[in-house]
Write a protein that holds these residues in place. Structure first.
Motif, mmCIF file in Angstrom:
data_model
loop_
_atom_site.group_PDB
_atom_site.id
_atom_site.type_symbol
_atom_site.label_atom_id
_atom_site.label_comp_id
_atom_site.label_asym_id
_atom_site.label_seq_id
_atom_site.Cartn_x
_atom_site.Cartn_y
_atom_site.Cartn_z
ATOM 1 N N PRO A 23 84.787 -62.712 -81.820
ATOM 2 C CA PRO A 23 83.384 -62.699 -82.240
ATOM 3 C C PRO A 23 82.448 -62.298 -81.103
ATOM 4 C CG PRO A 23 84.077 -64.923 -81.769
ATOM 5 C CD PRO A 23 85.301 -64.052 -81.626
ATOM 6 N N THR A 24 81.321 -61.720 -81.475
ATOM 7 C CA THR A 24 80.268 -61.415 -80.496
ATOM 8 C C THR A 24 79.480 -62.693 -80.223
ATOM 9 O OG1 THR A 24 78.653 -60.860 -82.195
ATOM 10 C CG2 THR A 24 80.052 -59.043 -81.390
ATOM 11 N N ASP A 25 78.636 -62.671 -79.197
ATOM 12 C CA ASP A 25 77.771 -63.821 -78.918
ATOM 13 C C ASP A 25 76.890 -64.127 -80.127
ATOM 14 O OD1 ASP A 25 78.825 -64.046 -76.386
ATOM 15 O OD2 ASP A 25 77.081 -63.190 -75.364
ATOM 16 N N GLU A 26 76.343 -63.078 -80.737
ATOM 17 C CA GLU A 26 75.480 -63.246 -81.902
ATOM 18 C C GLU A 26 76.237 -63.917 -83.047
ATOM 19 O OE1 GLU A 26 73.292 -60.470 -85.229
ATOM 20 O OE2 GLU A 26 73.403 -59.692 -83.196
ATOM 21 N N GLU A 27 77.466 -63.489 -83.304
ATOM 22 C CA GLU A 27 78.261 -64.095 -84.378
ATOM 23 C C GLU A 27 78.574 -65.554 -84.077
ATOM 24 O OE1 GLU A 27 80.699 -60.172 -85.979
ATOM 25 O OE2 GLU A 27 81.452 -61.280 -84.241
ATOM 26 N N LEU A 28 78.905 -65.855 -82.830
ATOM 27 C CA LEU A 28 79.193 -67.242 -82.469
ATOM 28 C C LEU A 28 77.986 -68.140 -82.694
ATOM 29 C CD1 LEU A 28 81.314 -66.821 -79.238
ATOM 30 C CD2 LEU A 28 82.072 -67.818 -81.397
ATOM 31 N N VAL A 29 76.802 -67.683 -82.287
ATOM 32 C CA VAL A 29 75.594 -68.505 -82.420
ATOM 33 C C VAL A 29 75.116 -68.560 -83.868
ATOM 34 C CG1 VAL A 29 73.138 -68.643 -81.825
ATOM 35 C CG2 VAL A 29 74.819 -68.208 -80.051
ATOM 36 N N PHE A 30 75.000 -67.403 -84.520
ATOM 37 C CA PHE A 30 74.366 -67.369 -85.836
ATOM 38 C C PHE A 30 75.323 -67.724 -86.974
ATOM 39 C CE2 PHE A 30 72.331 -65.346 -89.521
ATOM 40 C CZ PHE A 30 71.102 -65.960 -89.451
ATOM 41 N N GLN A 31 76.555 -67.234 -86.941
ATOM 42 C CA GLN A 31 77.460 -67.448 -88.062
ATOM 43 C C GLN A 31 78.339 -68.687 -87.918
ATOM 44 O OE1 GLN A 31 79.606 -63.841 -88.826
ATOM 45 N NE2 GLN A 31 77.750 -62.663 -89.122
ATOM 46 N N TYR A 32 78.523 -69.173 -86.708
ATOM 47 C CA TYR A 32 79.367 -70.354 -86.524
ATOM 48 C C TYR A 32 78.574 -71.574 -86.063
ATOM 49 C CZ TYR A 32 83.467 -67.609 -87.468
ATOM 50 O OH TYR A 32 84.397 -66.832 -88.101
ATOM 51 N N LEU A 33 77.905 -71.487 -84.903
ATOM 52 C CA LEU A 33 77.203 -72.649 -84.363
ATOM 53 C C LEU A 33 76.071 -73.106 -85.290
ATOM 54 C CD1 LEU A 33 76.863 -74.710 -82.142
ATOM 55 C CD2 LEU A 33 75.490 -73.042 -80.879
ATOM 56 N N LYS A 34 75.261 -72.178 -85.744
ATOM 57 C CA LYS A 34 74.153 -72.540 -86.635
ATOM 58 C C LYS A 34 74.684 -73.119 -87.943
ATOM 59 C CE LYS A 34 70.007 -70.817 -88.882
ATOM 60 N NZ LYS A 34 69.179 -69.646 -89.146
ATOM 61 N N CYS A 35 75.714 -72.499 -88.502
ATOM 62 C CA CYS A 35 76.291 -73.007 -89.749
ATOM 63 C C CYS A 35 76.872 -74.407 -89.546
ATOM 64 C CB CYS A 35 77.362 -72.060 -90.271
ATOM 65 S SG CYS A 35 76.694 -70.518 -90.926
ATOM 66 N N LYS A 36 77.545 -74.615 -88.447
ATOM 67 C CA LYS A 36 78.125 -75.933 -88.148
ATOM 68 C C LYS A 36 77.022 -76.973 -87.981
ATOM 69 C CE LYS A 36 81.575 -78.587 -86.708
ATOM 70 N NZ LYS A 36 82.603 -79.019 -87.624
ATOM 71 N N THR A 37 75.955 -76.617 -87.266
ATOM 72 C CA THR A 37 74.853 -77.541 -87.011
ATOM 73 C C THR A 37 74.162 -77.978 -88.291
ATOM 74 O OG1 THR A 37 74.485 -76.540 -84.851
ATOM 75 C CG2 THR A 37 72.674 -77.819 -85.760
ATOM 76 N N PHE A 38 73.942 -77.038 -89.220
ATOM 77 C CA PHE A 38 73.234 -77.348 -90.453
ATOM 78 C C PHE A 38 74.165 -77.596 -91.640
ATOM 79 C CE2 PHE A 38 69.991 -75.065 -87.949
ATOM 80 C CZ PHE A 38 69.038 -76.067 -87.908
#
Length: 159
Positions: A23-38
């Motif tokens: 994954p790219t940095d953007e994918e890690l933050v937006f598609q994984y970390l953000k989804c996990k957080t919310f």
């Protein structure tokens, strides 16, 4: 050839042979970390959740033949009422190095804003400040924006 198995909450997900998670940095933050957080559904349940500081880097679970490993890890405060993070393990500590990198989201998703920050850390053996630097490097990602739009939906502006 056998399929790789990833287990999360007792449920096994099989991925095809040759699958490579890059994954790219953007994918890690937006598609994984953000989804996990919310608590949104993740695109794939292949990132395990562990307490990263319970392990020395060479003891982390997973396939050590891979150059990169990914984990979700909750923040742990060093002191009960403080903001400093605990980044120490049994035999050393993770020390921040360099400047933080801003992770921007493409303009079609979030008006080109900053979605997160990537911090680079290097593992040192021993006690701070006399530790010995090792070759282990970790990138820690954190969210900056608090927008709660679902992770996989684009936001459309009305003009």
């Amino acid at each position: 050839m056998e399929k790789i198995k990833f287990v999360k909450n007792g449920v096994s997900n099989k991925l095809p042979p040759g699958f490579r998670f890059q994954p790219t940095d953007e994918e890690l933050v937006f598609q994984y970390l953000k989804c996990k957080t919310f608590s949104y559904q993740l695109p794939a349940s292949i990132i395990p959740e562990i307490n990263i500081c319970k392990y020395d880097p060479w003891d982390l679970p997973g396939n050590h033949g891979e150059p990169d490993m990914y984990f979700f890890s909750a923040k742990e405060a060093k002191y009960r009422n403080g903001n400093r993070m605990n980044r120490s393990t049994n035999s050393g500590y993770w020390k921040a190095t360099g400047s933080d990198k801003k992770v921007s989201v493409s303009s079609s998703i979030s008006n080109g804003g900053i979605a997160g920050i990537r911090k680079s850390l290097v593992f040192y053996r021993g006690k701070s400040p006399n530790g010995t630097r090792t070759h282990w490097i970790m990138h820690e990602y954190r969210l900056v924006s608090v927008e709660t739009t679902p992770c996989n939906q684009e936001r459309h502006s009305s003009n």
